[in-house]
Motif scaffolding. Structure first.
Motif, short mmCIF file in Angstrom:
data_model
loop_
_atom_site.label_atom_id
_atom_site.label_comp_id
_atom_site.label_asym_id
_atom_site.label_seq_id
_atom_site.Cartn_x
_atom_site.Cartn_y
_atom_site.Cartn_z
N VAL A 63 0.86 -1.19 0.00
CA VAL A 63 0.00 0.00 0.00
C VAL A 63 0.89 1.23 0.00
N PHE A 64 0.58 2.18 -0.89
CA PHE A 64 1.38 3.40 -1.03
C PHE A 64 0.47 4.62 -0.93
N ARG A 65 1.09 5.73 -0.42
CA ARG A 65 0.37 7.00 -0.37
C ARG A 65 1.17 8.03 -1.14
N THR A 66 0.46 8.80 -1.95
CA THR A 66 1.09 9.83 -2.77
C THR A 66 1.09 11.15 -2.00
N LYS A 67 2.32 11.76 -1.88
CA LYS A 67 2.43 13.01 -1.14
C LYS A 67 3.14 14.06 -1.98
N LEU A 68 2.83 15.31 -1.70
CA LEU A 68 3.40 16.42 -2.44
C LEU A 68 4.62 16.96 -1.69
N VAL A 69 5.71 17.20 -2.44
CA VAL A 69 6.96 17.70 -1.85
C VAL A 69 6.85 19.21 -1.66
#
Length: 420
Positions: A63-69
């Motif tokens: 399971v992965f979560r997409t995050k903004l840098v």
């Protein structure tokens, strides 16, 4: 990441062979189940940036979560600092998105328990959609099935991936439907349900006759012979109107076939149902005469022919009346359905007794009105002339009476003068 054995891919291949569900559908269902289990694990109903990824080469899923840098993190669930992002990927920059694995430890057993129901539901949905799409394409066509059983007067027919229902009104009266028998049915309707789609089939539909003729008569399939209309009372009799687009091809002969081979095959498929093949005509009188065959017709009068009604009055010989009407009115009823004309049939003796006359047209009514007006005018003229003649005769009589009196007075005066 969680290691998945090769058994998953073997199960995908087996499902694809048995039910036609592709491997991509099963993998997508597994990934959705992993995300659902992850939401339950972290006790959040909505996690918009979470997704599950399966690596087919390594056989691992996570399971992965997409995050903004960003430079300064305000929402840890959606953002990550540049410094932390560099530890994952050295080439990452501000405003980029990175995928961070968030698969919990000891997640395998929990994920399996939570994902079982989701995977099962998704597989059922995929199977239902496959069946629905398949039979939506078959709607309005002929298909072959096997009779399974009877349920509350309904016949259950297996037509491949699902069981179809044949209601009593779509069955041929008096027909015995034996389980295990192959049957050709018409796909009448497909209803979407929460489970498998409900398919309604018919063994009494008129289009079955059309499909059978298209299968047995090459000229119909090639478009040389065209079926214009069909009327059917299943199990008893069918009338079919055909025409030929090639003057050298006999439409009726093509449907009958050499020595009746084609029509006999169709009759056998319909359990010896009678079939009348008639020739279509653009002339309504000729079309009605053909539709009422085998009865002989004396005359056909068109009473009404417009967009509101089509009515015809037919006279037949006395010995042909019962044949033209048919048993319980079947022949004339089928002719009405075939032609679209309301047909009133009388024998010659009945027509002679009744005061039958076609309704006059508007022009005829106008002419009759003008004739009546002329007659009335002539009568008025005659009456006036008669009155004038009577007055003249009366006046003449009075003049004669006065003349006679004057003459008598003159004679008397003359005689007195002579005497004096």
């Amino acid at each position: 990441m969680i290691k998945i054995g090769k058994e998953l891919f073997e199960a995908c291949e087996e499902l694809e062979r048995e039910k036609g569900i592709t491997k991509d559908v099963i993998i997508a269902s597994l990934c959705d189940a992993m995300v659902t289990a992850y939401k339950k694990h972290i006790k959040q109903k909505e996690v918009p940036n979470a997704e599950a990824i399966l690596d087919e080469q390594s056989g691992e899923i996570g399971v992965f979560r997409t995050k903004l840098v960003v430079e300064e993190v305000q929402d840890p669930d959606l953002e990550i600092s540049l410094e932390d992002a560099k530890e994952i990927d050295d080439e990452v920059e501000l405003e980029d998105e990175v995928k961070i694995e968030v698969t919990p430890e000891n997640f395998g057993r929990i994920a399996a328990q939570s994902a079982k129901q989701v995977i099962t539901q998704r597989i059922r949905e995929a199977e239902r959609n496959l069946v629905l799409n398949e039979f939506l394409e078959k709607k309005g066509t002929l298909t072959t099935g096997i009779i399974q059983r009877m349920e509350h007067r309904n016949v259950i027919v297996n037509i491949g991936k699902t069981d179809a229902i044949m209601p009593p009104k779509e069955q041929i009266p008096g027909e015995y439907y034996k389980p295990g028998t192959r049957i050709r049915v018409f796909v009448l309707n497909v209803k979407e349900t929460s489970r498998l789609p409900q398919v309604i089939v018919s063994h009494a539909h008129a289009e079955i006759v059309r499909e059978l003729f298209e299968l047995e008569v090459p000229e119909i399939e090639d478009g040389i012979v065209e079926i214009k209309s069909i009327s059917r009372e299943a199990g008893y009799r069918t009338k079919i109107a055909v025409t030929s687009n090639d003057p050298e091809v006999d439409s009726i002969g093509a449907c009958v076939g050499p020595r009746g081979s084609r029509i006999q095959t169709i009759i056998g498929e319909l359990k010896n149902e009678k079939i009348d093949i008639i020739k279509y005509s653009d002339n309504p009188v000729e079309y009605i005469v053909n539709a009422l065959s085998p009865a002989r017709i004396v005359s056909v009068d068109i009473l009404a022919d417009d967009e509101y009604s089509k009515e015809a009055f037919v006279i037949v010989p006395d010995d042909q009346l019962s044949l033209a009407i048919g048993r319980d009115g079947q022949n004339v009823r089928l002719a009405h359905k075939l032609t679209g004309w309301k047909i009133d049939i009388k024998s010659e003796s009945q027509a002679a007794k009744m005061e039958y006359a076609p309704q006059p047209s508007r022009q005829e009514e106008v002419e009759e009105d003008n004739e009546e007006a002329d007659e009335q005018a002539d009568e008025q003229v005659d009456e006036i002339a008669e009155e004038i003649r009577e007055e003249e005769e009366y006046a003449v009589d009075e003049d004669d009476f006065e003349t006679e009196e004057t003459s008598e007075e003159t004679s008397e005066e003359t005689e007195e003068a002579v005497e004096e």
